[in-house]
Design an enzyme around this catalytic site. Structure first.
Site, short mmCIF file in Angstrom:
data_model
loop_
_atom_site.label_atom_id
_atom_site.label_comp_id
_atom_site.label_asym_id
_atom_site.label_seq_id
_atom_site.Cartn_x
_atom_site.Cartn_y
_atom_site.Cartn_z
N ARG A 262 -0.35 9.31 -14.80
CA ARG A 262 -1.81 9.29 -14.64
C ARG A 262 -2.35 10.70 -14.49
NH1 ARG A 262 -2.66 3.81 -10.99
NH2 ARG A 262 -1.31 2.53 -12.33
N ARG A 277 -0.28 10.56 -4.37
CA ARG A 277 -0.99 10.58 -5.66
C ARG A 277 -0.36 11.60 -6.59
NH1 ARG A 277 -5.67 8.07 -6.57
NH2 ARG A 277 -5.90 7.76 -4.34
N GLU A 349 -2.82 1.74 0.21
CA GLU A 349 -2.53 0.84 -0.90
C GLU A 349 -1.10 1.06 -1.43
OE1 GLU A 349 -5.21 1.17 -4.23
OE2 GLU A 349 -3.80 0.14 -5.55
N SER A 352 -1.45 -3.69 -6.06
CA SER A 352 -2.74 -4.24 -6.45
C SER A 352 -2.43 -5.40 -7.39
CB SER A 352 -3.55 -3.16 -7.15
OG SER A 352 -4.89 -3.57 -7.29
N ARG A 391 5.43 5.10 -3.18
CA ARG A 391 4.71 4.81 -1.94
C ARG A 391 5.57 3.96 -1.00
NH1 ARG A 391 -1.74 4.07 -3.50
NH2 ARG A 391 -1.93 6.14 -4.47
#
Length: 425
Positions: A262, A277, A349, A352, A391
């Site tokens: 990303r 991130r 988070e 999802s 994560r």
RNA sequence: GGAGAGAUGGCCGAGUGGUCGAAGGCGCACCCCUGCUAAGGGUGUAAGGGUCAAAAGCCCUUCGAGGGUUCGAAUCCCUCUCUCUCCGCCA
């Protein structure tokens, strides 16, 4: 992509639904475009029908040895008119498609109101954050001291938002992915998938990443327009692209462990510390392909499968129902799983889980044959992280840390760590 | 990377300029016959879009993709993609 018929016949209701997201549907522009499209398309179809009939008549006349010169002249004239009409049609079609591709999915009725993440609704909590008798460190301090997280080396190699893992930490990372795959294939009935990390623009249009979110993706330079996958959802969901699935093959449940890439454009300055991130991270992704009537039950099931990962790892988490304003472009309803991170003192988070209903299926022409109608109809697609590997490792490091900076290996991971019980520097 | 062959409906497969959305077969669905472990006969069976409140009907598009030739293209020409075979290279 929304159902264009629904858009035409239930325009007001669609506009109300989209407004919940804060998306303003320009009704007047839509109706004007529709009028234009309709007129141009009808005219083009009419001309084509006439040309076809004329051409057929020429063939019949020639077969009988009759003179066809008048019809030939008429044909030439028709072709000219048709060419012009087709140019006009292509233009309005392009405009119409672009407009349609820019519309987000309709929200499910159960999605809570709200315009940003502060309005997300906590559905449930599992586990209790551990009480430390020392000040817990965050994963960066822990990992660096253990010699397993090397951000400096990654910066020399690639730049910011990359990491090099070493030794026991690298193995812990691998153990997490292996554990998740085994759990989902062995206990939850998923088929394991290995899929391409480079995909075509078409595949990304199918999942809704393109054309609108090109800035989030890494495009690869070369003769062919490849993109790096931002998630395994892209290749895996596209397994059913342009397929008509027999009802007895449903539901399909796929799991894939892949890296995700990303650009994080627009995230400058956000989560710059640590693994939270990154431009490249690993994720175990769950994808369900189901009959429309089953998709909301499937969303609960899929979410529970992701939760099982955290439960087995003994990580405290909570489940949020995302509100209207925070839900993703292609999703009708989303649950986020947030794991407790002692080093940050907050839930973050880690998964999802979304029901995209027919939004992606329409874009990629993924259908099933509905026995009730005998007709091909769009499938429903769901996806969820089960879970993000990087994560998850952050969560393990922070939750299982000891006062001396060592990290206890959770029971569930020990078989994948050669029986190792504690990570030490 | 080099040489060759191919891409047609759920599947197999015919079709080299006209009434071809496409023979035939398989599969599937329904009907009939027969009745005992098996078959025979008949009918139907692509997708996408438009028109319509909707259905029916009608119309358009689609024979790997895109362009071209032509009154008319599955069929002729060009470009590309993919698959297969052989050679080379490589993990």
């Amino acid at each position: 992509m929304l159902d264009s018929k629904q858009l035409r016949t239930e325009t007001e209701a669609v506009a109300r639904n989209l407004a919940r997201r804060g998306f303003a549907l320009d009704l007047d522009a839509f109706r004007a475009l529709e009028e234009r499209r309709k007129a141009v398309q009808i005219e083009a179809d009419r001309l084509r029908a006439e040309r076809n009939a004329n051409a057929k008549a020429v063939g019949m006349a020639k077969g009988k040895g009759e003179d066809a010169s008048a019809m030939l002249a008429r044909g030439e004239q028709l072709t000219g008119e048709l060419t012009a009409a087709e140019v006009a049609l292509a233009a309005v079609q392009t405009e119409s498609d672009a407009w349609l591709m820019g519309l987000p999915n309709l929200l499910h009725d159960s999605v809570p109101e709200g315009r940003d993440e502060t309005a997300n609704v906590e559905v449930r909590r599992h586990g209790t954050p551990r009480v430390f008798d020392f000040t817990p460190q965050d994963h960066v301090d822990l990992g660096v001291k253990l010699g397993g997280l090397d951000f400096e080396a990654a910066a020399r190699i690639s730049g910011a938002r990359f990491v090099v893992l070493r030794g026991g930490i690298a193995r812990l990372h691998r153990a997490l992915a292996q554990f998740m795959l085994d759990l989902h294939t062995g206990e939850h009935g998923y088929q394991e998938i290995y899929a391409p990390y480079l995909v075509s623009p078409e595949a990304l249009v199918g999942t809704g990443n393109l054309p609108k979110f090109a800035q989030d993706l890494f495009a690869v330079q070369g003769e062919r327009p490849f993109y790096l996958i931002p998630t395994a959802e892209v290749p895996v969901t596209n397994l059913v692209r342009e397929q008509i699935i027999a009802p007895e093959s449903l539901p399909m449940r796929y799991v894939a462990h892949t890296p995700c890439f990303r650009s994080e454009a627009g995230a400058a300055g956000k989560d710059t510390r640590g693994l939270i991130r990154q431009h490249q991270f690993d994720k175990v992704e769950l994808v369900h392909i189901v009959k429309p009537e089953d998709s909301y039950a499937a969303l609960e099931t899929l979410t529970s499968h992701a939760e099982t990962v955290l439960q087995r790892l003994g990580l405290p988490y909570r489940v949020l129902a995302l509100c209207a304003g925070d839900i993703g472009f292609g999703s009708a309803k989303t649950y986020d799983l947030e794991v407790w991170l002692p080093g940050q003192g907050q839930y973050r988070e880690i998964s999802s889980c979304s029901n995209c209903e027919a939004f992606q299926a329409r874009r990629m022409q993924a259908r099933w044959r509905n026995p009730a109608t005998g007709k091909p109809e769009p499938l429903h697609t769901l996806n969820g992280s089960g879970v993000a590997v990087g994560r998850a490792m952050v969560a393990v490091l922070e939750n299982y840390q000891n006062a001396d900076g060592s990290v206890t290996v959770p029971d569930a991971l020990r078989p994948y760590m050669g029986g190792l019980e504690v990570l030490r520097g």
